[in-house]
Write an enzyme that holds these catalytic residues in place. Structure first.
Site, PDB file in Angstrom:
ATOM      1  N   LEU A  99      -0.343   4.155   2.527  1.00 21.05           N
ATOM      2  CA  LEU A  99       0.530   3.084   2.019  1.00 21.05           C
ATOM      3  C   LEU A  99       0.755   1.968   3.027  1.00 21.05           C
ATOM      4  O   LEU A  99       1.467   1.012   2.744  1.00 21.05           O
ATOM      5  CB  LEU A  99       1.887   3.676   1.617  1.00 21.05           C
ATOM      6  CG  LEU A  99       1.849   4.700   0.484  1.00 21.05           C
ATOM      7  CD1 LEU A  99       3.233   5.271   0.266  1.00 21.05           C
ATOM      8  CD2 LEU A  99       1.333   4.074  -0.795  1.00 21.05           C
ATOM      9  N   ARG A 100       0.140   2.093   4.212  1.00 25.47           N
ATOM     10  CA  ARG A 100       0.381   1.088   5.248  1.00 25.47           C
ATOM     11  C   ARG A 100      -0.052  -0.303   4.790  1.00 25.47           C
ATOM     12  O   ARG A 100       0.596  -1.305   5.082  1.00 25.47           O
ATOM     13  CB  ARG A 100      -0.317   1.476   6.546  1.00 25.47           C
ATOM     14  CG  ARG A 100       0.209   0.691   7.728  1.00 25.47           C
ATOM     15  CD  ARG A 100      -0.318   1.221   9.050  1.00 25.47           C
ATOM     16  NE  ARG A 100       0.473   2.361   9.473  1.00 25.47           N
ATOM     17  CZ  ARG A 100      -0.018   3.563   9.762  1.00 25.47           C
ATOM     18  NH1 ARG A 100      -1.302   3.788   9.682  1.00 25.47           N
ATOM     19  NH2 ARG A 100       0.772   4.530  10.144  1.00 25.47           N
ATOM     20  N   GLY A 101      -1.162  -0.393   4.057  1.00 30.32           N
ATOM     21  CA  GLY A 101      -1.632  -1.683   3.557  1.00 30.32           C
ATOM     22  C   GLY A 101      -0.614  -2.343   2.644  1.00 30.32           C
ATOM     23  O   GLY A 101      -0.310  -3.531   2.789  1.00 30.32           O
TER      24      GLY A 101
END
Length: 199
Positions: A99-101
């Site tokens: 989910l970093r993007g």
């Protein structure tokens, strides 16, 4: 923190690349006026570093004030729900791991709006930051002639085109109808699939 590297010296592992929030490709300036000014600035700095720093002080003070104002404005800026869904849809379609993007795009678009002295995040703002936040997160195919940043831009244009979304929805409905018809045709009397359902 800012890091730099030369891709010709080898690629970083995906686990490391994912830790970088944004990524830009730096190329040599080809505009003659800008190139000449850069050379003159460099020569002026080498001749008199303190004098050069002093000459750029007013410009740096304006930039510093702008950044301080942006930091103060940042907590008040919210990304609308429809744009949050667009960001996550893009990350999902591009097969971005984790989910970093999604998080970085949401943060970057808020920072851009704050820096420019605005309070509303727009679709155009997302389009400006999303390639910088996602291009280094895509899986690289050495045989693919299209670079990752271009892939992100193409997908953004498609997902923000109402006609494309309409065609995609129609194709999805047709596919579901065809799958349902095929499943119905495969049920024969006496087979497990042909047994009547519970009521």
């Amino acid at each position: 923190m800012i890091g730099s590297g030369n891709p010709a010296e080898g690629e970083l592992r995906p686990q490391l690349l994912d830790r970088f929030g944004m990524s830009v490709q730096v190329r040599t300036l080809m505009d003659v006026a800008q190139r000449t000014q850069l050379v003159l600035d460099r020569m002026a700095f080498e001749t008199d570093p303190e004098g050069f720093i002093e000459s750029t002080k007013p410009e740096q003070e304006v930039l510093t004030a702008k950044l301080v104002a942006a930091r103060e404005r940042l907590p008040k800026i919210k990304v609308p729900r429809n744009l949050q869904l667009l960001i996550s849809d893009m990350c999902s379609r591009l097969n971005v791991d984790g989910l970093r993007g999604d998080l970085v795009v949401n943060r970057a678009v808020k920072a851009l709006v704050a820096y420019e002295g605005r309070n509303q995040v727009t679709q155009t703002d997302v389009g400006r930051v999303v390639p910088l936040c996602l291009n280094h997160r895509l899986r690289k195919d050495p045989l693919d002639p299209i670079d990752s940043g271009t892939k992100v831009q193409i997908l953004f244009k498609r997902l923000t085109d109402p006609e494309f979304l309409k065609r995609e929805e129609e194709a999805k409905k047709k596919q579901e109808a065809a799958a349902a018809a095929a499943a119905k045709a495969n049920k024969k009397a006496g087979s497990w699939g042909g047994l009547p359902s519970k009521r």
